[in-house]
Write a protein that holds these residues in place. Structure first.
Motif, PDB file in Angstrom:
ATOM      1  N   ARG A  25       6.269  14.178   0.792  1.00 30.39           N
ATOM      2  CA  ARG A  25       6.883  12.868   0.960  1.00 30.39           C
ATOM      3  C   ARG A  25       5.910  11.935   1.687  1.00 30.39           C
ATOM      4  O   ARG A  25       5.047  12.388   2.442  1.00 30.39           O
ATOM      5  CB  ARG A  25       8.154  12.953   1.804  1.00 30.39           C
ATOM      6  N   VAL A  26       6.105  10.647   1.470  1.00 26.35           N
ATOM      7  CA  VAL A  26       5.325   9.652   2.210  1.00 26.35           C
ATOM      8  C   VAL A  26       6.240   9.086   3.292  1.00 26.35           C
ATOM      9  O   VAL A  26       6.936   8.099   3.090  1.00 26.35           O
ATOM     10  CB  VAL A  26       4.818   8.528   1.282  1.00 26.35           C
ATOM     11  N   ASP A  27       6.249   9.723   4.457  1.00 23.52           N
ATOM     12  CA  ASP A  27       7.072   9.242   5.552  1.00 23.52           C
ATOM     13  C   ASP A  27       6.405   8.086   6.289  1.00 23.52           C
ATOM     14  O   ASP A  27       7.075   7.275   6.929  1.00 23.52           O
ATOM     15  CB  ASP A  27       7.364  10.391   6.539  1.00 23.52           C
ATOM     16  N   ASP A  28       5.097   8.021   6.188  1.00 25.51           N
ATOM     17  CA  ASP A  28       4.348   6.953   6.858  1.00 25.51           C
ATOM     18  C   ASP A  28       2.933   6.966   6.293  1.00 25.51           C
ATOM     19  O   ASP A  28       2.526   7.920   5.621  1.00 25.51           O
ATOM     20  CB  ASP A  28       4.320   7.201   8.374  1.00 25.51           C
ATOM     21  N   ILE A  29       2.190   5.897   6.565  1.00 23.86           N
ATOM     22  CA  ILE A  29       0.766   5.875   6.241  1.00 23.86           C
ATOM     23  C   ILE A  29       0.021   5.342   7.452  1.00 23.86           C
ATOM     24  O   ILE A  29       0.573   4.579   8.240  1.00 23.86           O
ATOM     25  CB  ILE A  29       0.441   5.022   4.991  1.00 23.86           C
ATOM     26  N   ARG A  30      -1.226   5.757   7.614  1.00 21.44           N
ATOM     27  CA  ARG A  30      -2.083   5.257   8.686  1.00 21.44           C
ATOM     28  C   ARG A  30      -3.408   4.847   8.080  1.00 21.44           C
ATOM     29  O   ARG A  30      -4.059   5.639   7.397  1.00 21.44           O
ATOM     30  CB  ARG A  30      -2.314   6.332   9.758  1.00 21.44           C
ATOM     31  N   THR A  33       0.832  -1.209   0.000  1.00 22.72           N
ATOM     32  CA  THR A  33       0.000   0.000   0.000  1.00 22.72           C
ATOM     33  C   THR A  33       0.862   1.252   0.000  1.00 22.72           C
ATOM     34  O   THR A  33       0.618   2.200  -0.757  1.00 22.72           O
ATOM     35  CB  THR A  33      -0.939   0.007   1.216  1.00 22.72           C
ATOM     36  N   LYS A  34       1.893   1.259   0.839  1.00 29.47           N
ATOM     37  CA  LYS A  34       2.758   2.430   0.903  1.00 29.47           C
ATOM     38  C   LYS A  34       3.463   2.658  -0.430  1.00 29.47           C
ATOM     39  O   LYS A  34       3.600   3.806  -0.885  1.00 29.47           O
ATOM     40  CB  LYS A  34       3.786   2.272   2.021  1.00 29.47           C
ATOM     41  N   SER A  35       3.914   1.576  -1.077  1.00 28.87           N
ATOM     42  CA  SER A  35       4.580   1.709  -2.376  1.00 28.87           C
ATOM     43  C   SER A  35       3.641   2.299  -3.421  1.00 28.87           C
ATOM     44  O   SER A  35       4.029   3.169  -4.215  1.00 28.87           O
ATOM     45  CB  SER A  35       5.095   0.349  -2.850  1.00 28.87           C
ATOM     46  N   GLU A  36       2.384   1.845  -3.425  1.00 25.96           N
ATOM     47  CA  GLU A  36       1.404   2.374  -4.377  1.00 25.96           C
ATOM     48  C   GLU A  36       1.156   3.859  -4.122  1.00 25.96           C
ATOM     49  O   GLU A  36       1.058   4.664  -5.061  1.00 25.96           O
ATOM     50  CB  GLU A  36       0.097   1.594  -4.260  1.00 25.96           C
ATOM     51  N   ILE A  37       1.062   4.215  -2.852  1.00 29.40           N
ATOM     52  CA  ILE A  37       0.786   5.611  -2.503  1.00 29.40           C
ATOM     53  C   ILE A  37       1.979   6.499  -2.849  1.00 29.40           C
ATOM     54  O   ILE A  37       1.806   7.661  -3.255  1.00 29.40           O
ATOM     55  CB  ILE A  37       0.406   5.713  -1.016  1.00 29.40           C
ATOM     56  N   GLU A  38       3.188   5.989  -2.697  1.00 24.64           N
ATOM     57  CA  GLU A  38       4.370   6.768  -3.072  1.00 24.64           C
ATOM     58  C   GLU A  38       4.334   7.129  -4.555  1.00 24.64           C
ATOM     59  O   GLU A  38       4.717   8.241  -4.939  1.00 24.64           O
ATOM     60  CB  GLU A  38       5.636   5.983  -2.739  1.00 24.64           C
ATOM     61  N   ILE A  39       3.856   6.209  -5.381  1.00 30.27           N
ATOM     62  CA  ILE A  39       3.729   6.486  -6.814  1.00 30.27           C
ATOM     63  C   ILE A  39       2.688   7.585  -7.051  1.00 30.27           C
ATOM     64  O   ILE A  39       2.893   8.504  -7.856  1.00 30.27           O
ATOM     65  CB  ILE A  39       3.344   5.204  -7.570  1.00 30.27           C
ATOM     66  N   VAL A  40       1.568   7.491  -6.329  1.00 28.96           N
ATOM     67  CA  VAL A  40       0.511   8.501  -6.462  1.00 28.96           C
ATOM     68  C   VAL A  40       1.022   9.873  -6.026  1.00 28.96           C
ATOM     69  O   VAL A  40       0.808  10.889  -6.708  1.00 28.96           O
ATOM     70  CB  VAL A  40      -0.724   8.111  -5.630  1.00 28.96           C
TER      71      VAL A  40
END
Length: 219
Positions: free
Chosen positions: A176-181, A98-105
């Motif tokens: 940046r995507v430092d984390d996701i919740r 999920t985090k990898s997908e969001i980093e692309i977005v």
């Protein structure tokens, strides 16, 4: 020149963030949840000026209590359950994916803000969220909270494109995507450390049945 630009854009960035981060203001009468913007402050975030939109305490509390898998001493086991949301167990593998997908977005959204590509930005908006951001009442309310430099130029938001130009673009530079919740199994806060000790949820993204991620409001 770079120093001058930083002096201009940093106050605009903080002012625009205040349009999105509701947790730094004392409780007020709730407004229509569809006009909630896409960010909230996390509990470790401090010293951000008050904002206009109220929080949804129950949902916010659920997010605050989630430990970040990347902050835990978890063995590198892809099947380890790192969080449970709405009775759904999220494994380390699902978290990382999920985090990898969001980093692309987010990388694409960064390009959108850099290029000021309004038409491309529209493709990321959830239809209900787009409708809420376009409403005259909401645009009028946000206009009153614009940075002083814009108010002195008599800038008023009269369209969604104005919102993109004067609010979204200045406040969403180099995210940046430092984390996701996880809020739900398909909806997440995108967390960024905006300065030492200050972490903020800068986007809310929801994954649709077709696999696409969309920007959504709080509801």
């Amino acid at each position: 020149m770079l120093s001058g630009l930083k002096k201009f854009f940093f106050p605009v960035f903080l002012s625009a963030l205040c349009l999105f981060f509701p947790a730094c203001k004392s409780a007020e009468t709730p407004r229509d949840s569809h006009t909630e913007t896409e960010t909230v402050l996390l509990p470790e975030t401090q010293e951000i000026p008050p904002v206009e939109e109220p929080v949804i305490p129950a949902r916010e509390q659920e997010v605050e209590e989630q430990p970040s898998p990347e902050e835990q001493s978890i063995e590198d086991d892809e099947n380890t359950v790192v969080v449970t949301v709405d009775s759904v167990e999220i494994t380390m593998h699902e978290f990382k994916q999920t985090k990898s997908e969001i980093e692309i977005v987010v990388d694409d959204l960064n390009k959108i803000t850099k290029d000021r590509n309004y038409s491309k930005w529209l493709t990321y908006l959830d239809p209900e969220y787009r409708k809420a951001l376009s409403s005259k009442n909401y645009l009028d309310r946000v206009s009153k909270s614009l940075p002083m430099a814009l108010q002195e130029r008599n800038i008023r938001l009269t369209s969604l494109e104005d919102y993109f130009k004067y609010v979204f673009v200045p406040s969403r530079q180099n995210i940046r995507v430092d984390d996701i919740r996880f809020i739900t199994p398909t909806r997440v806060y995108v967390i960024m450390e905006i300065s030492r000790g200050q972490r903020a949820a800068v986007y809310i993204l929801e994954k649709r049945s077709d696999g696409e991620w969309k920007l959504v409001g709080k509801n």
